[in-house]
Design a protein around this motif. Structure first.
Motif, PDB file in Angstrom:
ATOM      1  N   GLU A  51     -21.386  59.540  16.331  1.00  0.00           N
ATOM      2  CA  GLU A  51     -20.346  59.861  15.354  1.00  0.00           C
ATOM      3  C   GLU A  51     -20.777  59.444  13.956  1.00  0.00           C
ATOM      4  N   LEU A  52     -21.415  58.290  13.836  1.00  0.00           N
ATOM      5  CA  LEU A  52     -21.905  57.820  12.534  1.00  0.00           C
ATOM      6  C   LEU A  52     -22.899  58.816  11.945  1.00  0.00           C
ATOM      7  N   ILE A  53     -23.879  59.218  12.741  1.00  0.00           N
ATOM      8  CA  ILE A  53     -24.910  60.139  12.254  1.00  0.00           C
ATOM      9  C   ILE A  53     -24.297  61.483  11.867  1.00  0.00           C
ATOM     10  N   LYS A  54     -23.338  61.971  12.648  1.00  0.00           N
ATOM     11  CA  LYS A  54     -22.694  63.247  12.338  1.00  0.00           C
ATOM     12  C   LYS A  54     -21.926  63.179  11.021  1.00  0.00           C
ATOM     13  N   TYR A  55     -21.231  62.065  10.773  1.00  0.00           N
ATOM     14  CA  TYR A  55     -20.505  61.914   9.512  1.00  0.00           C
ATOM     15  C   TYR A  55     -21.468  61.912   8.322  1.00  0.00           C
TER      16      TYR A  55
END
Length: 409
Positions: free
Chosen positions: A242-246
């Motif tokens: 989720e961090l990388i996608k954001y």
């Protein structure tokens, strides 16, 4: 389990105050006899001044709790209630790890840092590893890992990590914005970053707010790289993805770099990381033989150690085979003569060169830290000898981390 403190060994370093103690303060709970025996401070103590003692009277405090509606009797912590209910919690975060990406509840760090073992208690998140049970507690298992993680160490870095391309390391200027995740699945006695690996007094953060901070610092320092390290960054896969996608959604051009020990980095997990948007990956390979891996990592379970070691090597092999054109890979090899021999390092080099001769390899000079303060920092000449040995295997890009800076390739 009971926990006691050996006053003769204690040097008042303050590490136990960085532990996420369910009573509030590990130091005070031990001093005042209020310790409930979660064991988080046992893992974190550098002097082994805090020790665990089996408590045969634990069963006398059994309580009625509910796990997904199942009524059971248990004592101790949520992890004990889950065990009593037949819920299997392993230290490896996937079922059928070679085939599918299907994160499950896992309990790898036992210190409250990674939040991989979080469950719902009366509608609120709680950690299975250190949260005591109470009468009537209602425990619900989430369908996936929890998108929360303890994070700290935000800032600009001038050298980067194993997955940072070597030509950027000598600029002397900030080259990437980094954050460090807390919690680790290894117990390295010479851990080089133990305040984050074994303690959880950072900031409990959602993936989105972590991304916002990293992106803000990136703009402030005008760099084009963001790095996530640890502790062990790949624990709690849902949070990391989720961090990388954001970050990727907010900036389509920024480089995203993940440094890891590779021990849970399965092929499907790598696929998901690439889909999410990582551009650089650094994997530390802590030996080629299970015995060496156990010496470096402090793991007593040889079966688990073997699984972790094989997974880390398989991660490197899979990344080279499937993503050589899409993903920059850096490989780290830790070196200290009291932990690994030059012969084994050479053996590692020969295995790596058979995969790809121009993969970036960084030799890491392990210093005395945590519970192995007796280790002497390898000298410049010693590290250059290791570099020579690796170069002679045919590896073309070998960087040596030395007391005089990074040398090479």
């Amino acid at each position: 389990m009971k926990v006691s403190r050996n006053r003769d060994k204690c040097i008042n370093c303050g590490m136990c105050e960085m532990v996420l103690c369910p009573v509030g303060s590990a130091w005070k709970s031990l001093e005042e006899g209020r310790c409930i025996g979660c064991g988080a401070c046992v893992i974190a103590c550098p002097e082994i001044a805090i020790i665990a003692i089996e408590d045969s009277l634990a069963s006398s405090s059994e309580k009625t709790v509910y796990v997904n509606g199942q009524k059971i009797k248990a004592s101790g912590f949520i992890k004990d209630a889950l065990d009593e209910a037949g819920v299997k919690i392993s230290k490896f975060p996937f079922k059928n790890p070679s085939k599918y990406f299907n994160p499950v509840i896992t309990m790898p760090c036992l210190s409250g840092g990674c939040w991989s073992c979080a469950v719902k208690v009366d509608g609120k998140y709680a950690l299975s590893c250190i949260t005591p049970i109470y009468e009537g507690m209602k425990i619900e298992l989430p369908n996936t890992t929890t998108p929360l993680r303890v994070v700290s160490g935000f800032g600009a870095h001038t050298v980067g990590g194993v997955g940072t391309p070597y030509h950027l390391k000598k600029s002397g200027e900030p080259i990437e914005i980094a954050c460090f995740t807390h919690g680790c699945n290894l117990l390295c006695p010479q851990c080089q970053n133990y305040s984050m690996a074994f303690a959880a007094r950072g900031h409990l953060m959602e993936a989105e707010e972590t991304a916002i901070i990293l992106l803000g610092l990136q703009k402030q320092h005008q760099v084009d790289r963001i790095a996530i390290s640890g502790g062990e960054s790949t624990l709690n896969p849902h949070w990391l993805l989720e961090l990388i996608k954001y970050i990727r959604k907010a900036d389509g051009d920024v480089h995203i770099h993940v440094d890891t020990n590779g021990t849970v980095l399965t092929a499907p997990y790598i696929d998901e990381l690439v889909k999410a948007g990582i551009t650089e990956l650094g994997v530390d390979l802590k030996g080629i033989h299970t015995e060496t891996f156990q010496e470096i990592t402090g793991l007593e379970d040889s079966k688990l150690a073997d699984q972790y070691l094989k997974t880390s090597w398989a991660a490197v092999e899979y990344t080279i085979r499937e993503y050589s054109d899409d993903l920059f890979l850096g490989v780290g090899i830790p070196y200290n003569k009291d932990l690994i021999s030059m012969e084994e390092v050479e053996e590692m080099g020969r295995r790596i060169v058979n995969l790809k001769e121009d993969v970036q390899v960084c030799i890491l000079d392990y210093r005395g830290e945590f519970r192995r303060k007796d280790l002497l920092l390898p000298s410049y000449s010693e590290m250059m000898e290791v570099k020579r040995i690796l170069n002679e295997t045919g590896l073309k890009i070998v960087i040596a981390q030395t007391p005089e800076g990074h040398i090479g390739p």
